[in-house]
Design a protein around this motif. Structure first.
Motif, PDB file in Angstrom:
ATOM      1  N   TYR A   1       0.827  -1.213   0.000  1.00  0.00           N
ATOM      2  CA  TYR A   1       0.000   0.000   0.000  1.00  0.00           C
ATOM      3  C   TYR A   1       0.862   1.263   0.000  1.00  0.00           C
ATOM      4  N   VAL A   2       1.856   1.301   0.901  1.00  0.00           N
ATOM      5  CA  VAL A   2       2.720   2.481   1.000  1.00  0.00           C
ATOM      6  C   VAL A   2       3.512   2.675  -0.289  1.00  0.00           C
ATOM      7  N   THR A   3       4.001   1.569  -0.877  1.00  0.00           N
ATOM      8  CA  THR A   3       4.763   1.652  -2.122  1.00  0.00           C
ATOM      9  C   THR A   3       3.885   2.140  -3.274  1.00  0.00           C
ATOM     10  N   GLY A   4       2.678   1.591  -3.366  1.00  0.00           N
ATOM     11  CA  GLY A   4       1.777   1.989  -4.437  1.00  0.00           C
ATOM     12  C   GLY A   4       1.274   3.400  -4.298  1.00  0.00           C
ATOM     13  N   LEU A   5       1.126   3.864  -3.056  1.00  0.00           N
ATOM     14  CA  LEU A   5       0.571   5.193  -2.804  1.00  0.00           C
ATOM     15  C   LEU A   5       1.517   6.309  -3.256  1.00  0.00           C
ATOM     16  N   LYS A   6       2.814   5.988  -3.368  1.00  0.00           N
ATOM     17  CA  LYS A   6       3.789   7.001  -3.779  1.00  0.00           C
ATOM     18  C   LYS A   6       3.493   7.549  -5.173  1.00  0.00           C
TER      19      LYS A   6
END
Length: 296
Positions: free
Chosen positions: A229-234
């Motif tokens: 999630y954190v990686t994709g949200l970037k």
């Protein structure tokens, strides 16, 4: 952009599945606090490994990082626990949808702190969400027995705690890396959930036949999912991420119906749709406004 959206969608899918796994474990007699503890503990090991592999820019020397990450930890601890309590007192579908109401709490807190200006359209949207909750939980029908008041309250508190996690993570982000924030947050979660619940049951998990489900719950529901999630949200706009996040309650609902043999009446399905569509519209409107403001 496409791969980033896929990462966010996969994370939301894993969160939805984790609700179903939690439902299975509690149906087998495991305490909600024990289930929440192991979800966070396995997640902590996962994000700790992420931090070891990528230690640069952690910000661990920053006091503000520790403070806001601890706030995020309080939020995620409450979110996990209240979510599973809501499942135990109702169903996976109802609990997941109630938790998805988190943006409504963000709006209400923002109104109170005068961070957001209330408008007629926003109040109408909040009223529609409340109507959807009434239909979904069937609290207007005393004999329906779909969900208890404890289940309703726990589901809404899960959403409130998720909003606290969002605020904590947002204010911690400028002071360190996502992996450092998550390590602190999950460590706080584990410390908080180490004392409530059944100690004997917590110790018995390691030798129980259900331990692979606990491991899967931690990896899918806290470790791998948060990294994705954190990686994709970037590289995903907040508005698009809000829409993609609907994968979680939909997945949880389908899991509950197909695997756990849960049943939803027509009015409940309509109420669920009303909540999901309205909350998504609220999130998209808010995110789009902040996005335009940031670019201006």
């Amino acid at each position: 952009m496409g791969s980033s959206v896929a990462l966010v969608a996969l994370a939301a899918f894993f969160w939805g599945v984790s609700g179903g796994i939690g439902g299975i474990l509690m149906a087998d007699g495991w305490d909600a606090f024990v289930v929440s503890f192991y979800r966070g503990a396995v997640g902590l090991l996962f994000v700790l490994g992420w931090l070891v592999l990528r230690p640069h820019g952690s910000g661990l020397a920053s006091g503000r990082l520790w403070f806001w990450s601890a706030v995020a930890g309080l939020g995620v601890a409450g979110n996990f626990t209240f979510y599973f309590l809501s499942i135990a007192e109702g169903s996976v579908a109802v609990a997941a949808t109630l938790m998805y109401c988190a943006p409504v709490f963000v709006y209400l807190v923002s109104f109170t702190l005068r961070l957001e200006k209330p408008t007629a359209a926003k109040w109408v949207a909040i009223a529609l969400v409340m109507l959807g909750i009434v239909l979904l939980t069937r609290i207007h029908d005393i004999g329906a027995g779909s969900v208890t008041m404890v289940g309703l309250g726990a589901g809404l508190l899960a959403g409130l705690c998720y909003a606290i996690f969002i605020f904590g993570f947002k204010y911690a982000a400028p002071h360190g890396s996502p992996q450092a924030i998550l390590v602190i947050a999950f460590a706080v979660l584990v410390l908080l959930l180490a004392w409530p619940g059944d100690d004997e049951q917590r110790l018995s998990v390691l030798g129980a036949p259900d331990w692979p489900l606990f491991a899967a719950l931690g990896v899918l529901g806290a470790g791998l999912s948060f990294v994705l999630y954190v990686t994709g949200l970037k590289h995903t706009t907040p508005a698009l991420a809000s829409i993609v996040a609907m994968v979680e309650p939909v997945t949880a609902s389908l899991f509950g119906i197909v695997v756990l043999n849960e049943y939803l009446a027509g009015s409940q399905i309509f109420g669920m749709g009303l909540v999901l569509i309205t909350v998504t519209a609220l999130s998209v409107h808010s995110s789009a406004g902040r996005w335009r403001g940031a670019r201006g």
